[in-house]
Design a protein around this motif. Sequence first.
Motif, short mmCIF file in Angstrom:
data_model
loop_
_atom_site.label_atom_id
_atom_site.label_comp_id
_atom_site.label_asym_id
_atom_site.label_seq_id
_atom_site.Cartn_x
_atom_site.Cartn_y
_atom_site.Cartn_z
N ALA A 22 0.83 -1.21 0.00
CA ALA A 22 0.00 0.00 0.00
C ALA A 22 0.86 1.26 0.00
O ALA A 22 0.58 2.23 -0.72
N LEU A 23 1.93 1.25 0.80
CA LEU A 23 2.83 2.41 0.86
C LEU A 23 3.50 2.65 -0.48
O LEU A 23 3.61 3.78 -0.95
N ILE A 25 2.37 1.84 -3.45
CA ILE A 25 1.37 2.34 -4.39
C ILE A 25 1.13 3.83 -4.17
O ILE A 25 1.06 4.63 -5.12
N VAL A 26 0.98 4.24 -2.91
CA VAL A 26 0.74 5.65 -2.60
C VAL A 26 1.89 6.51 -3.06
O VAL A 26 1.69 7.58 -3.66
N LEU A 27 3.12 6.07 -2.80
CA LEU A 27 4.29 6.86 -3.17
C LEU A 27 4.43 6.99 -4.69
O LEU A 27 4.68 8.07 -5.22
N TYR A 29 2.11 6.67 -7.03
CA TYR A 29 1.03 7.49 -7.58
C TYR A 29 1.21 8.95 -7.18
O TYR A 29 0.92 9.86 -7.97
N GLY A 30 1.70 9.17 -5.98
CA GLY A 30 1.94 10.54 -5.52
C GLY A 30 3.01 11.24 -6.34
O GLY A 30 2.85 12.40 -6.75
N SER A 33 1.68 12.13 -9.75
CA SER A 33 0.80 13.30 -9.69
C SER A 33 1.61 14.59 -9.59
O SER A 33 1.27 15.60 -10.22
N PRO A 57 -4.13 2.43 -11.28
CA PRO A 57 -5.04 1.91 -10.26
C PRO A 57 -5.75 0.63 -10.69
O PRO A 57 -6.02 -0.25 -9.87
#
Length: 256
Positions: A22-23, A25-27, A29-30, A33, A57
Amino acid sequence: MDIKEFSESAKGFTKSPLGIIALFIVLVYGFASLVVAFGQNISQHIAPLVYFMVFFPVLVFFGFLWLVAKHHRKLYGPSDFKDEENFLKTQISSAASLAAAISKQPESGGDLSRVQLDEIVELVSNTKQKHSTEKWKNRVLWVDDRPDNNIHERQAFEAQGLEFTLALSTDEALSILNREKFAVIISDMGRKEGPQEGYVLLDALRKNGNSTPFVIYAASNLPEHKKMARERGALGSTNRAQELFSLVMGAVNNGS
């Protein structure tokens, strides 16, 4: 959220494989962006980034479905299962019930020796059931025309998370097995139907191609009876509660 709060949250994610995924994926995608929002001179490369942000996603979603379906037991860290108080209660309850079952056996004389108590503690402490998402893998069929004789044994198993269906005869057991699946079958030997009904049931199951692990829990613990039971397709035969516990829990865990 400031940097300190984010770092604390990120630290919590690193305690299990699922959190690390999860971490990551967040990083990813962040960062993507940020590049799209603040990147300079990326107009010629904006299309690949937009496609990435749209389809990433979706890929993550299907990848997560695959992990859950195929490797769900590997997605959690040890801390996810840490409930020491509940674990201790489970072990104590299981050991107490097992001790009660052993104490009612004729050879114990109603009292347990220090050696027997140590054996019970070691047996229960080394037993860690692998709970399965498939309900039948946590269920046991117990065939005995006098089920009240096995109350303590069942309580020892129930403390480990197993569920029981009881049958009073061979015919009733076969009828149940035509409708339902079980991780293990426990049977006594002699019943009102005959002195070797345990073998009658076992032979009928094996003849029909049913290979469910089968344990005979009867009055005899003679080596020749154990050998005969194995030769006829049983996992084992015993009159000792602790051996029954070991055989059944081993079969349940190996089949999970």
